[in-house]
Design an enzyme around this catalytic site. Structure first.
Site, short mmCIF file in Angstrom:
data_model
loop_
_atom_site.label_atom_id
_atom_site.label_comp_id
_atom_site.label_asym_id
_atom_site.label_seq_id
_atom_site.Cartn_x
_atom_site.Cartn_y
_atom_site.Cartn_z
N GLY A 47 4.46 45.34 47.89
CA GLY A 47 4.53 46.37 48.57
C GLY A 47 4.01 46.11 50.07
O GLY A 47 3.24 45.34 50.17
N GLN A 52 0.51 48.22 58.19
CA GLN A 52 0.31 47.00 57.92
C GLN A 52 1.04 45.98 59.09
O GLN A 52 0.61 44.57 59.17
CB GLN A 52 0.81 46.44 56.48
CG GLN A 52 -0.56 46.92 55.60
CD GLN A 52 -0.24 46.73 54.07
OE1 GLN A 52 0.53 47.09 53.40
NE2 GLN A 52 -1.09 45.87 53.62
N CYS A 112 -4.55 43.03 48.47
CA CYS A 112 -4.07 43.66 49.70
C CYS A 112 -3.58 42.71 50.51
O CYS A 112 -4.23 41.64 50.98
CB CYS A 112 -4.79 44.82 50.33
SG CYS A 112 -3.94 45.70 51.85
N LEU A 113 -2.48 42.64 50.97
CA LEU A 113 -2.06 41.67 51.95
C LEU A 113 -2.84 41.67 53.15
O LEU A 113 -2.84 40.88 54.18
CB LEU A 113 -0.53 41.73 52.34
CG LEU A 113 0.27 41.46 51.16
CD1 LEU A 113 2.05 41.68 51.94
CD2 LEU A 113 0.27 40.25 50.72
N HIS A 154 -0.97 52.89 46.07
CA HIS A 154 -1.70 51.81 46.85
C HIS A 154 -1.15 52.02 48.24
O HIS A 154 -1.68 51.85 49.36
CB HIS A 154 -1.70 50.45 46.27
CG HIS A 154 -2.17 49.40 47.15
ND1 HIS A 154 -3.25 48.58 46.96
CD2 HIS A 154 -1.85 49.01 48.50
CE1 HIS A 154 -3.96 48.01 47.81
NE2 HIS A 154 -2.70 48.05 48.74
N GLU A 155 0.28 51.99 48.20
CA GLU A 155 0.92 51.81 49.68
C GLU A 155 0.83 53.40 50.35
O GLU A 155 0.83 53.36 51.66
CB GLU A 155 2.34 51.46 49.54
CG GLU A 155 2.77 50.04 48.92
CD GLU A 155 1.69 49.09 49.80
OE1 GLU A 155 1.72 49.03 51.01
OE2 GLU A 155 1.54 48.00 48.98
N HIS A 158 -2.08 53.71 52.37
CA HIS A 158 -2.13 52.99 53.79
C HIS A 158 -1.68 54.19 54.81
O HIS A 158 -2.02 54.03 55.71
CB HIS A 158 -1.08 51.84 53.48
CG HIS A 158 -1.69 50.55 53.35
ND1 HIS A 158 -2.81 49.92 53.72
CD2 HIS A 158 -1.47 49.72 52.13
CE1 HIS A 158 -3.19 48.91 53.25
NE2 HIS A 158 -2.31 48.87 52.31
#
Length: 203
Positions: A47, A52, A112-113, A154-155, A158
């Site tokens: 995702g 991000q 998380c990226l 999760h996304e 953000h």
């Protein structure tokens, strides 16, 4: 085009994202979506949210297939018990609004990226209903469960300026404080392009 992923510590990750304008040219939107997918896959993510990549707009993409893939033996075991294996979802979410999150919360180790090298157990509800526009700006209201629901939650967080580390206990946050500070300064191993707070160059 592969874009640099913004690291923890950048204010854009703590900012509530704004709706994507209705008059955004279709070509521009499709290019952004394609770049986000390319960036996500390059970083081996499931995702990626617009904040991000430094854009505080309500848009994220997911592909939960890598998370829910089971080998044939596991699939057969589930089917023998009369259970249906979870199927992954690849989807674009524009201007999403969470309608409901239900069920007994369950824990799963998330990463998380924007926070490379950190994985922690996060509690989330197993079932959600979300309203969103797709890449053609068509409106949908749809339910998701299991790991796909988790990726979406999760996304979605953000877009609300929330990181998965915000959901940890005070004790766990204290333990991670030094590590997160080092990540924000660029003192972390990563194998994809990143942009760190206070740095003009990209690494």
């Amino acid at each position: 085009m592969i874009l640099p992923i913004v690291a923890i510590g950048d204010q854009v990750l703590k900012t509530k994202a704004k709706p994507l304008a209705a008059d955004l040219p279709a070509e521009e939107l499709q290019k952004l979506i394609a770049d986000m997918y390319e960036t996500m896959y390059y970083a081996n993510g499931v995702g990626l949210a617009a904040p991000q990549i430094g854009k505080a707009i309500r848009l994220f993409v997911i592909d939960s297939n890598p998370m829910v893939e089971l080998d044939e033996d596991e699939k057969k075991k589930l089917e023998a018990k009369g259970e249906t294996p979870e199927v992954g979802v690849k989807r674009v979410f524009i201007n999403p609004q969470m309608v409901s999150e239900t069920g007994e919360p369950w824990g799963f180790e998330e990463g998380c990226l924007s926070i490379p090298g950190v994985r922690e157990l996060v509690q989330r509800c197993p079932d959600i209903v979300i309203r969103y526009e797709d890449e053609n700006r068509q409106l949908h209201e749809e339910g998701f469960s299991g790991l796909t629901a988790r990726v979406i939650q999760h996304e979605y967080d953000h877009l609300e300026g929330i990181l998965f580390t915000d959901k940890l206990s005070t004790f766990k946050k204290q333990l991670l404080k030094g590590k997160l500070a080092r990540i924000s300064k660029g003192d972390v191993k990563h194998d994809y392009r990143m942009k760190f707070p206070g740095q003009t160059g990209r690494r």
